[in-house]
Design a protein around this motif. Structure first.
Motif, PDB file in Angstrom:
ATOM      1  N   THR A 178       1.082  -1.554  -0.471  1.00 52.13           N
ATOM      2  CA  THR A 178      -0.325   0.445  -0.155  1.00 52.13           C
ATOM      3  C   THR A 178       1.390   1.709   0.060  1.00 52.13           C
ATOM      4  OG1 THR A 178      -1.721  -1.253   0.930  1.00 52.13           O
ATOM      5  CG2 THR A 178      -1.753   1.362   1.620  1.00 52.13           C
ATOM      6  N   ARG A 187      -1.821  -0.236   9.851  1.00 47.86           N
ATOM      7  CA  ARG A 187      -2.491   0.331   8.765  1.00 47.86           C
ATOM      8  C   ARG A 187      -2.148   1.748   8.037  1.00 47.86           C
ATOM      9  NH1 ARG A 187      -8.741  -0.565  10.200  1.00 47.86           N
ATOM     10  NH2 ARG A 187      -7.442  -2.807  11.080  1.00 47.86           N
ATOM     11  N   ALA A 212      -4.220   3.283   4.639  1.00 50.94           N
ATOM     12  CA  ALA A 212      -4.664   3.595   3.301  1.00 50.94           C
ATOM     13  C   ALA A 212      -4.191   4.603   2.266  1.00 50.94           C
ATOM     14  CB  ALA A 212      -6.208   3.449   4.168  1.00 50.94           C
ATOM     15  N   GLU A 213      -4.862   4.456   1.090  1.00 55.02           N
ATOM     16  CA  GLU A 213      -4.515   5.577   0.256  1.00 55.02           C
ATOM     17  C   GLU A 213      -6.296   6.492   0.455  1.00 55.02           C
ATOM     18  OE1 GLU A 213      -4.101   4.749  -3.410  1.00 55.02           O
ATOM     19  OE2 GLU A 213      -2.533   4.153  -3.773  1.00 55.02           O
TER      20      GLU A 213
END
Length: 314
Positions: free
Chosen positions: A142, A198, A200-201
């Motif tokens: 990611t 974690r 996330a884009e």
């Protein structure tokens, strides 16, 4: 699963994940009866894949060691991790392709296009990865894709949630670091990947600063930012010789206009740094701090005393 061949391959994958798998579990996971499991075991053995039957209280099937390597079944994240390790694990460039290069070529030929693109993105985004273990595949992929596509990410770090414009992934001393612009602090920061749970884009895109080098930023931060004292020492040598002799973590080196090299380094214990300086093969001059000069004088006095005590009595 409707075709026997598919079930045979699935059976091989299950056996490669575990040391010993009960027959009942194999039947349940393949959605067949015990007789079919035995047929599939026979099919694997007919392909010279050694499958052992274990009887007794803990009965089941397991793969045995043999003289030849059986087909290896890899999940997506496992295949990505292997490809990245092969591509980044080499300690040095070799004139002739080695076993790792040949294995990577074979793996790239069979990787699905999306996985191959993910591997390419990670290799392009990461710097200095030789000899470092790859962190959790989904996380690192990611971040690597975000670095390459220049997209902002939201990360969950041990210190809280952050929005970061990622400039690069860097590996130093067997640790992975994310370097980027922290929107909360409005400054360039680095984060260890083992402290990020974690990522996330986000929709936003960014343009990295012109000429910014993530590797140099990590080295400079680790060398100077974490220490109590900042020291500047002039070395009577040339830049190439100093770089060959001193590790990159020792400090920043730059040539001086009048000759010699300026070493800018960090230290927690000035006495320890004084001992290191006296072990260098070149003449040197301490520019700062004055406390390092004092520590150096105390070390010289200790050495002088040791020499005096070591001389035979007249």
């Amino acid at each position: 699963m409707s075709r026997p061949v598919t079930r045979v391959l699935a059976l091989l994958g299950i056996l490669q994940d575990r040391d010993l798998v009960p027959a009942e579990e194999l039947a349940r996971r393949l959605d067949v009866d015990a007789r079919a499991v035995r047929r599939y075991i026979t099919a694997l053995r007919d392909m010279d894949i050694p499958v052992e039957s274990v009887r007794g209280r803990y009965s089941g099937y397991r793969l045995a060691r043999s003289a030849r390597l059986p087909p290896l079944m890899l999940a997506d994240d496992e295949a990505v991790a292997v490809a990245v390790a092969l591509a980044t694990g080499k300690q040095e460039q070799m004139a002739e392709p080695g076993p790792g290069d040949r294995a990577l070529v074979k793996l790239n030929r069979v990787l699905p296009a999306p996985l191959r693109h993910r591997v390419t993105a990670l290799i392009a985004a990461a710097s200095g990865t030789a000899g470092a273990p790859t962190p959790e595949p989904h996380l690192v992929m990611t971040l690597a894709v975000a670095v390459r596509s220049r997209r902002t990410v939201r990360i969950e770090h041990t210190r809280g949630e952050r929005e970061v414009s990622p400039y690069g992934l860097v590996v130093h001393a067997h640790r992975w670091y994310l370097v980027g612009h922290d929107h909360l602090r409005d400054s360039i920061r680095m984060y260890r990947l083992d402290r990020i749970s974690r990522a996330a884009e986000l929709p936003g895109r960014f343009t990295p600063p012109e000429g910014f080098d993530p590797v140099n930023h990590v080295l400079r931060t680790l060398t100077l930012g974490a220490w109590t004292h900042r020291a500047e020492v002039w070395l009577d040598t040339d830049l190439e010789t100093a770089r060959d002799r001193l590790p990159v973590t020792f400090g920043n080196l730059r040539p001086c206009p009048g000759g010699g090299v300026l070493l800018v380094s960090g230290a927690e214990d000035l006495s320890a740094m004084a001992r290191i300086l006296t072990g260098l093969p070149w003449p040197f001059t301490v520019k700062s701090p004055p406390a390092l000069v004092t520590a150096l004088a105390e070390h010289v006095a200790d050495l002088t005393g040791a020499v005096a005590r070591s001389r035979p009595a007249p």
